[in-house]
Design an enzyme around this catalytic site. Structure first.
Site, short mmCIF file in Angstrom:
data_model
loop_
_atom_site.label_atom_id
_atom_site.label_comp_id
_atom_site.label_asym_id
_atom_site.label_seq_id
_atom_site.Cartn_x
_atom_site.Cartn_y
_atom_site.Cartn_z
N GLU A 1 0.82 -1.22 0.00
CA GLU A 1 0.00 0.00 0.00
C GLU A 1 0.85 1.27 0.00
O GLU A 1 0.56 2.24 -0.70
CB GLU A 1 -0.95 0.01 1.20
CG GLU A 1 -2.12 -0.97 1.09
CD GLU A 1 -1.75 -2.39 1.49
OE1 GLU A 1 -0.58 -2.63 1.88
OE2 GLU A 1 -2.63 -3.27 1.42
N HIS B 1 -11.96 -4.80 9.06
CA HIS B 1 -12.47 -4.48 7.73
C HIS B 1 -13.75 -3.64 7.76
O HIS B 1 -14.44 -3.55 6.74
CB HIS B 1 -12.77 -5.75 6.93
CG HIS B 1 -11.57 -6.51 6.49
ND1 HIS B 1 -10.79 -7.24 7.34
CD2 HIS B 1 -11.00 -6.64 5.27
CE1 HIS B 1 -9.80 -7.81 6.67
NE2 HIS B 1 -9.90 -7.47 5.41
#
Lengths: 333, 329
Positions: free
Chosen positions: A69, A138
């Site tokens: 990322e 999440h």
């Protein structure tokens, strides 16, 4: 396609398709635009948003990245400096924390550190939010962390029209824009005017006019706010629902004007109450419109707990229409 | 044929490298004095001892190539051609500084010279450089990005993520690791199990080799080869430039973690002494030649300090500028 009584033509589509159409249009319109992120290409996007784009635009413009990322967000920043218009997807907001250095220390600061010489026309798409039993790594609503940072623009599409139009507007912005897409809304449908295009990114929107109480939401908290307004209407209470749309720069004027009409305020937030984006809304109303208030401000926010997996506990942790209704009634009591 | 002439590519101009190194060292020494006098504040990281890296790497780049650097970047910025007055004005916080005074010593920028900082998060500039190279590849431009960072950055995840990405996509970037053996106060062998950094970088599928970072000519030639390799589409390269800083990490650093003997040993390899001696031996630097270069550098610095000090400070009313695009009213 349908035509409403007012004569405006609309079509119904899902948020997933609205976001996907926005991507397709952006790629077709400008060859400087490319999409990169984890599984955006061959897989079609973790949530299916970019399905078909690899075949249509090829691997130079729809780029699958390694699970890195920080590197691919930073590469997006560098590529933006180099004259391209990258759209970077980070698979979920919790993963965006792995790129926080690049977003906060680099994307948000380059213009300032360089004394205005550089700008970073980068769009980062970040699926976010609860509602799918995805548990504590999440499901969180962390938009407000990014909205804390000067130099970033943070937008939170909560309608199909905004889902369809915000990407084009974000790409037209010369500075970094973070677009937060609600995971729970991807499969939901809404009506899109056939004439819909780029949308304004500066102003909040009144999604339902009213005069008894102002209910403020954004992103994933707009739906319970609107559902609550519907319930309140059945009981004779007229709630005005404000969708913040953009968390930075925050359009407090629209909220303040609404509070000046209703004199009561309920804020609804899927983020934790402590330090969440609507805490800033409350602070501004307290600073600038305290005299307008006829009742204490009510806050309906996520419980101070990492989101649990079981459905009943996840639901209990989050704002619901019933909780918003109860808050509005307290404000009106 | 002389040693220099036989081993050097035709483009390398050792006199120019010497001049650049002397300008850097004299500037850094003046910066130290200005810091002690209170004219420069914040953190100040000097590169005395590491001049061969700045002179050699930057000399191998073309004007369209990009540079990404760190907080120890005065030498890189000067070698890139940013005027001394703009560098000093930046350190004085004046609007005539190369970053309009907003950055200071750690954030030197010059968009026109494609000098992208001045990044003070260790390894934070490496993804940025990878992206600049991606843009050049994407736009089919024959440009290369040189990314300078220290040995400390090799311990960061962003280094490893970026090398993998750059190698995977064969991006035209040259990773220049300015290995001065210390990540602030922590010695290389105290933070890495494998201290051969070129060996590790090479595992990502790119060309990587170590270079004597105290030899400006060697640095210049290695960089030229790496830049040529990247420019022709063969993918990124990694250079481990083995060097040493003669001064402390920053002006706050009491330098208690290094042996005096070690510092002296490296000072015997002073890159300026070394090249000056070589040039003298080759008959390319006459008696008094080095002193003349130093005097010229000092004169340049004197003038630059005066110009920088005369620069205006920014009005407080402008405090919140340079955050997002300013739309004309």
């Amino acid at each position: 396609m349908t035509v409403t009584a007012a004569g405006s033509a609309t079509r119904t589509l899902t948020f997933r398709d609205a976001f996907g159409e926005g991507l397709r249009e952006a790629l077709a319109a400008d060859d400087r635009v490319f999409l990169m992120g984890e599984d955006v290409g061959r897989y079609g996007g973790c949530f299916g948003v970019s399905q078909g784009l690899l075949d249509e635009f090829g691997p130079e413009r729809v780029r699958d990245t390694p699970l890195s990322e920080s590197a691919f967000v930073g590469a997006g920043i560098g590529a933006a400096l180099g004259g391209t218009r990258p759209i970077v997807e980070i698979m979920t907001v919790n993963f965006a924390l792995l790129a926080l250095d690049q977003i906060v220390n680099t994307a948000a600061t380059l213009r300032h550190m360089s004394g205005g010489q550089l700008n970073v026309p980068l769009v980062i798409r970040i699926p976010t939010g609860p509602g799918r039993q995805l548990a504590a790594q999440h499901s969180h609503t962390l938009e407000g962390w990014f909205a804390h940072v000067p130099g970033l623009r943070v937008v939170t599409p909560a309608t199909v029209t905004d889902a369809r139009g915000m990407l084009a507007s974000a790409l037209a912005d010369p500075d970094p824009v973070l677009v937060f897409e609600q995971i729970a809304l991807y499969g939901a449908s809404g009506d899109l005017p056939v004439t819909a295009g780029p949308v304004d990114l500066d102003r909040a929107a009144i999604r339902r006019p009213g005069h008894d109480v102002t209910v403020v939401g954004y992103g994933g908290s707009l739906a319970p706010a609107l559902a609550a307004a519907e319930q309140l209407a059945a009981g004779g209470v007229s709630a005005e629902v404000v969708d913040l749309r953009t968390l930075r720069p925050l359009d407090s004027a629209t909220v303040l004007e609404s509070v000046a009409r209703t004199h009561r305020l309920v804020v609804v937030d899927n983020a934790w109450r402590s330090g969440g984006p609507t805490a800033e809304v409350v602070a501004r109303v307290a600073e600038q419109a305290l005299d307008e208030l006829d009742a204490a401000i009510e806050r309906v926010a996520a419980a101070e707990v990492p989101l649990p997996y079981p459905r009943h506990l996840e639901e209990a942790a989050l704002p619901s229409a019933d909780r918003v209704v109860a808050a509005a009634r307290r404000a009106l009591a | 044929m002389s040693k220099l002439a036989s081993e050097r590519s035709v483009q390398t101009d050792p006199q120019a490298l010497l001049t650049t190194m002397i300008r850097i060292r004299r500037l850094e020494e003046r910066c130290a004095a200005l810091y002690s006098a209170g004219a420069i504040r914040g953190f100040l990281h000097l590169c005395v001892g590491e001049e061969a890296v700045a002179a050699g790497v930057l000399d191998a780049l073309g004007p369209d190539d990009a540079v990404v650097s760190t907080y120890r970047e005065h030498g890189h910025a000067l070698a890139r051609g940013i005027p001394m007055a703009a560098l000093l004005a930046e350190m004085f916080g004046r609007t005539t500084g190369c970053s309009h005074g907003r950055g200071g010593s750690m954030h030197l920028f010059d968009a026109a010279r494609r000098f992208y900082g001045g990044n003070a998060i260790v390894a934070g500039g490496i993804p940025l450089a990878t992206g600049l190279a991606l843009a050049d590849r994407y736009r089919d431009r024959p440009w290369v990005t040189a990314c300078l960072f220290g040995d400390g950055a090799v311990a960061e995840g962003e280094f490893h993520e970026s090398l993998n990405l750059a190698a995977l996509w064969r991006l035209p970037v040259v990773f220049c690791c300015e290995n001065n053996r210390y990540a602030m106060g922590t010695a290389l062998e105290r933070s890495h199990a494998e201290t051969d950094l070129a060996l590790r970088a090479g595992s990502y599928g790119l060309r990587a080799w170590a270079v004597d970072g105290m030899d400006a000519v060697a640095v210049r030639e290695a960089t030229a080869l790496a830049v040529d390799t990247a420019r022709t589409g063969a993918g990124p390269c990694f250079l481990e430039l083995r060097t040493y800083r003669f001064r402390a990490h920053s002006m706050y650093d009491a330098d208690r973690y290094r042996d005096r003997a070690e510092i002296d040993e490296w000072k015997d390899r002073d890159p300026i002494d070394r090249l000056a001696t070589l040039l003298t031996d080759e008959g390319l630097l006459g008696a008094g030649g080095r002193a003349a270069l130093e005097a010229a550098a000092d004169a340049e610095i004197d003038e630059a300090v005066a110009v920088a000090e005369a620069g205006p400070i920014e009005p407080v009313e402008d405090l919140t500028r340079h955050v997002t695009t300013e739309v004309p009213a």
